[in-house]
Write a protein that holds these residues in place. Structure first.
Motif, PDB file in Angstrom:
ATOM      1  N   ASP A 130      68.256  16.576  76.093  1.00 43.48           N
ATOM      2  CA  ASP A 130      69.373  16.835  75.167  1.00 43.48           C
ATOM      3  C   ASP A 130      69.918  18.242  75.400  1.00 43.48           C
ATOM      4  O   ASP A 130      71.134  18.447  75.463  1.00 43.48           O
ATOM      5  CB  ASP A 130      68.903  16.776  73.705  1.00 43.48           C
ATOM      6  N   PRO A 141      79.099  12.952  78.977  1.00 39.99           N
ATOM      7  CA  PRO A 141      79.480  11.917  77.997  1.00 39.99           C
ATOM      8  C   PRO A 141      78.641  10.651  78.112  1.00 39.99           C
ATOM      9  O   PRO A 141      78.421   9.977  77.107  1.00 39.99           O
ATOM     10  CB  PRO A 141      80.948  11.643  78.306  1.00 39.99           C
ATOM     11  N   ARG A 144      75.489  11.350  76.251  1.00 38.74           N
ATOM     12  CA  ARG A 144      75.795  11.430  74.819  1.00 38.74           C
ATOM     13  C   ARG A 144      75.934  10.027  74.209  1.00 38.74           C
ATOM     14  O   ARG A 144      75.361   9.729  73.163  1.00 38.74           O
ATOM     15  CB  ARG A 144      77.102  12.209  74.618  1.00 38.74           C
ATOM     16  N   ARG A 147      72.552   8.318  74.047  1.00 37.48           N
ATOM     17  CA  ARG A 147      71.598   9.000  73.175  1.00 37.48           C
ATOM     18  C   ARG A 147      71.945   8.835  71.702  1.00 37.48           C
ATOM     19  O   ARG A 147      71.054   8.750  70.853  1.00 37.48           O
ATOM     20  CB  ARG A 147      71.608  10.493  73.561  1.00 37.48           C
ATOM     21  N   LYS A 148      73.256   8.792  71.441  1.00 38.00           N
ATOM     22  CA  LYS A 148      73.790   8.898  70.087  1.00 38.00           C
ATOM     23  C   LYS A 148      73.142   7.922  69.109  1.00 38.00           C
ATOM     24  O   LYS A 148      72.589   8.328  68.097  1.00 38.00           O
ATOM     25  CB  LYS A 148      75.305   8.662  70.131  1.00 38.00           C
TER      26      LYS A 148
ATOM     27  N   ILE B   5      66.775  16.748  66.561  1.00 36.01           N
ATOM     28  CA  ILE B   5      68.060  16.560  67.228  1.00 36.01           C
ATOM     29  C   ILE B   5      69.157  17.066  66.297  1.00 36.01           C
ATOM     30  O   ILE B   5      69.315  16.579  65.186  1.00 36.01           O
ATOM     31  CB  ILE B   5      68.307  15.073  67.524  1.00 36.01           C
ATOM     32  N   THR B   9      74.910  18.616  68.580  1.00 33.15           N
ATOM     33  CA  THR B   9      74.762  18.472  70.026  1.00 33.15           C
ATOM     34  C   THR B   9      75.322  17.132  70.486  1.00 33.15           C
ATOM     35  O   THR B   9      75.442  16.874  71.661  1.00 33.15           O
ATOM     36  CB  THR B   9      73.292  18.563  70.466  1.00 33.15           C
ATOM     37  N   LEU B  10      75.627  16.268  69.544  1.00 31.10           N
ATOM     38  CA  LEU B  10      76.163  14.968  69.911  1.00 31.10           C
ATOM     39  C   LEU B  10      77.686  14.944  69.768  1.00 31.10           C
ATOM     40  O   LEU B  10      78.300  13.920  69.619  1.00 31.10           O
ATOM     41  CB  LEU B  10      75.533  13.886  69.026  1.00 31.10           C
ATOM     42  N   ARG B  11      78.276  16.101  69.800  1.00 26.55           N
ATOM     43  CA  ARG B  11      79.718  16.204  69.603  1.00 26.55           C
ATOM     44  C   ARG B  11      80.489  15.538  70.752  1.00 26.55           C
ATOM     45  O   ARG B  11      79.991  15.389  71.848  1.00 26.55           O
ATOM     46  CB  ARG B  11      80.121  17.676  69.495  1.00 26.55           C
ATOM     47  N   GLY B  13      83.531  15.408  73.500  1.00 31.81           N
ATOM     48  CA  GLY B  13      84.113  16.413  74.378  1.00 31.81           C
ATOM     49  C   GLY B  13      84.696  15.723  75.576  1.00 31.81           C
ATOM     50  O   GLY B  13      84.398  14.565  75.828  1.00 31.81           O
ATOM     51  N   PRO B  14      85.544  16.414  76.334  1.00 26.75           N
ATOM     52  CA  PRO B  14      86.128  15.776  77.511  1.00 26.75           C
ATOM     53  C   PRO B  14      85.051  15.559  78.575  1.00 26.75           C
ATOM     54  O   PRO B  14      84.023  16.225  78.561  1.00 26.75           O
ATOM     55  CB  PRO B  14      87.161  16.801  77.977  1.00 26.75           C
ATOM     56  N   ASP B  15      85.285  14.612  79.450  1.00 25.84           N
ATOM     57  CA  ASP B  15      84.338  14.339  80.531  1.00 25.84           C
ATOM     58  C   ASP B  15      84.524  15.374  81.636  1.00 25.84           C
ATOM     59  O   ASP B  15      85.543  15.364  82.333  1.00 25.84           O
ATOM     60  CB  ASP B  15      84.597  12.925  81.062  1.00 25.84           C
ATOM     61  N   PRO B  16      83.552  16.279  81.814  1.00 23.93           N
ATOM     62  CA  PRO B  16      83.738  17.335  82.810  1.00 23.93           C
ATOM     63  C   PRO B  16      83.674  16.815  84.245  1.00 23.93           C
ATOM     64  O   PRO B  16      84.034  17.524  85.179  1.00 23.93           O
ATOM     65  CB  PRO B  16      82.574  18.296  82.529  1.00 23.93           C
TER      66      PRO B  16
END
Lengths: 378, 286
Positions: A130, A141, A144, A147-148, B5, B9-11, B13-16
């Motif tokens: 994490d 992503p 994420r 995991r979410k 957790i 941290t589960l926000r 965001g754009p895919d880098p």
């Protein structure tokens, strides 16, 4: 105050059924290819009841138990990273659209995961991934999304394996947080029970549909006894408080040459490690459809390719590649991600074909520091 | 160690890892192996890149490589990249013709601390293609020339044929406010300039070590010797910046390929202050 309930064996089946009813993809331990691996679980019958796995350096064998324990084994070769951070993952596809290109991303999984039997070491490993994959400035992503919604049924270890050293890394054997439900398998009056700690509102909610009763003080005491016994019987020990300084201060230690004589640079340790996160990407194109795409797959710092820049690999020798893996795991991980990258699960020791033991390598460097070597030569 | 957790941290965001599109506008050949591409980003940024940063450039179906920005950060609608065609991706990149589309991610990484150079002597040392990531810093320095004391560019290449941006270097040479010294390892008979490694130019140059700052980029071995020469001339490690090279694939610190001791070059570099990496620079195969 922790909240405890007790499940009987059929209560565990009811828990699996309820998770399925809620459309989780239920994953847990099962026997395949002569090992305990993680895969889809339909019912209690899929779990490794009555089996354990015997482990030491370069050695793994399934062994029948004298009892019907369901979680009576230390961790096998799989970790949960194969679901959260898959070995192969298509990232995107591109296709020509006139003078331009249209890029489409790959969809995440359509069902959230429910993990059954997550040990404390692996719970810490998930927390480490994490931090690496979604805790920094940039967020992965795909991790994420996987995991979410994951529902975690942890299990406190009933016995330590021959290569376990979570007690040294302060990562177990008792789970502390980060779970929805945590089970401890106990036997009272010949009855197999699961003392269950509720770790989240989601865990409490699922239990509404699962037959259970309040835990008795005797059951709670029995469960505490289980983890205390496990903590006292670790197969390996590693002093971890000063290991970062020890390794970064000994990058030219002769022990790296010695271990390189044995290391096959096969990368098994990186594949079984529950925190190793490195990946490479590969582009491919389909001549027929005119589409191209990029796929991500696990990478290992033991390959020459891993550090390749024009003109050659930065880490050409086995010495430098073993050193990279071990110093990253135990030392520079702290600088990069705020904690050690090792959870003491012992998989790298068990699955090393030549039985290289990370705890022994640390000890060898600690016991033969340059200052002491000079002293011996005097 | 806590395993809790944190929800944030589960926000989202754009895919880098998702490239955006860019279009090649101009392509020119610098040397037999090196080409410069001007590309136009499909998303125009209102923030200029920092000199020393890099982009990930990709050819669809072939792959993606990190390439330093080599143009003027003040010019926002063209991103300039100078590419040595040595691998499958870089060869495919330099084959792209004006109008063709490529994948672009970035800019990434740390840059040269040009604002820290105000009021100081500036020594820019480049080896080979190492001049490319330094050129944006030179543009910035020359754009506000009056803010700095002396500016010297010390540049070394293998042979005269490998000199990049030749016309621009000649133009700078004619200016009186920047000293440009070029040396080559191997010279043909008609070469009248310096011969030898770039470090020899350091001992010939004059600057006030107490007030100087140095930006160094080139092969690792060249940087080690250049830094040693700067140290001998009295420059403190804290005044020396260098740009490291490692295998960079994700550019956002999650793929692990660009490990350099305790740091990740894509995230913590490529530009480092020397005192922060000193103890790891000399370690073989790190």
């Amino acid at each position: 105050m922790a909240e405890y309930i007790t499940l009987a064996v059929d209560g565990l089946q009811a828990l699996l059924d309820e998770l399925k009813r809620r459309e989780y993809r239920v994953l847990g331990p099962t026997i395949r290819d002569q090992a305990i691996v993680y895969d889809d679980i339909e019912s209690l019958r899929d779990l490794p009841m009555g089996w354990t796995d015997e482990q030491s350096g370069g050695h793994y064998r399934l062994v029948a138990r004298q009892d019907d324990a369901i979680f009576g084994y230390p961790v096998g070769p799989h970790s949960w990273k194969r679901f959260l951070h898959p070995p192969v993952l298509p990232l995107w596809q591109a296709e020509s659209a006139g003078n331009s290109v249209r890029i489409t991303t790959t969809q995440g999984p359509d069902q959230p995961f429910a993990f059954i039997g997550v040990r404390s070491c692996d719970l810490h490993a998930i927390a480490i991934q994490d931090r690496v994959l979604i805790g920094g400035q940039h967020v992965d992503p795909s991790y994420r999304d996987r995991r979410k919604g994951a529902f975690i049924v942890a299990v406190n270890c009933g016995e330590a394996g021959g290569t376990c050293f979570c007690a040294s890394m302060n990562t177990g054997p008792k789970v502390e947080d980060g779970f929805d439900l945590a089970l401890t398998e106990i036997v009272i009056d010949d009855q197999r029970l699961f003392l269950t700690e509720v770790g989240s509102p989601a865990g409490r909610d699922v239990l509404l549909q699962v037959p259970h009763r309040p835990a008795t003080p005797d059951e709670i005491a029995a469960a505490d006894g289980v983890t205390a016994r496990t903590a006292a019987s670790m197969g390996r020990v590693m002093r971890s408080d000063d290991v970062r300084e020890l390794l970064l201060g000994n990058l030219d230690h002769p022990r790296w040459d010695e271990v390189a004589e044995r290391c096959l640079t096969c990368g098994n340790c990186t594949m079984v490690c529950p925190t190793c996160f490195c990946t490479s990407v590969e582009d491919s194109s389909d001549l027929l459809s005119g589409k191209s795409g990029r796929t991500r797959h696990w990478a290992s710092c033991f390959t020459l390719d891993f550090s390749y820049i024009h003109g050659g690999s930065v880490r050409g020798s086995a010495r430098s590649r073993y050193r990279q893996w071990m110093t990253h795991k135990l030392a520079s991980w702290v600088d990069q991600f705020g904690s050690s990258g090792c959870v003491g699960c012992g998989r790298c020791i068990t699955w090393c074909p030549v039985g290289i033991d990370i705890t022994e390598e640390v000890r060898a460097i600690r016991e033969d520091r340059p200052a002491e070597r000079t002293h011996h030569e005097d | 160690m806590s395993t809790a957790i944190l929800p944030d941290t589960l926000r989202a965001g754009p895919d880098p890892m998702l490239p955006r599109l860019a279009t090649v506008r101009r392509r020119r050949r610098d040397t037999s192996q090196v080409w410069t591409l001007d590309i136009e980003d499909s998303v125009v940024s209102n923030e200029p890149f920092v000199p020393g940063q890099f982009n990930m450039l990709g050819v669809f179906g072939v792959g993606e490589v990190p390439i330093s920005l080599s143009g003027d950060p003040a010019v926002q609608d063209q991103l300039v990249h100078t590419i040595r065609a040595v691998g499958p991706v870089s060869k495919a990149l330099v084959r792209l013709k004006p109008g063709e589309v490529l994948g672009l991610r970035g800019p990434f990484g740390t840059g040269w601390p040009v604002s820290d150079a105000v009021g100081r002597d500036v020594i820019v040392i480049a080896g080979g293609l190492g001049l490319a990531p330094l050129r944006p810093a030179l543009y910035r320095l020359l754009a506000q020339r009056e803010r700095y004391r002396s500016i010297q560019l010390l540049y070394g290449t293998r042979s005269p044929d490998d000199i990049l941006f030749r016309r621009e270097l000649l133009a700078w040479r004619r200016r009186h406010d920047i000293a440009v010294e070029i040396t080559v390892d191997h010279a043909p008979a008609d070469w009248t300039g310096h011969v030898g490694v770039v470090t020899t130019l350091v001992s010939r140059s004059s600057f006030d070590p107490a007030q100087a700052i140095a930006f160094v980029c080139g092969p690792e071995i060249m940087m080690r010797f250049a830094i040693a020469a700067l140290g001998q001339a009295g420059l403190a490690d804290e005044a020396i910046y260098l740009s490291m090279e490692r295998n960079m694939q994700c550019a956002v610190g999650v793929c692990g390929h660009c490990q350099f001791g305790p740091s990740l070059v894509c995230r913590d570099g490529p530009v480092y202050r020397h005192d922060r990496v000193r103890s790891f620079l000399g370690v073989k195969e790190l």
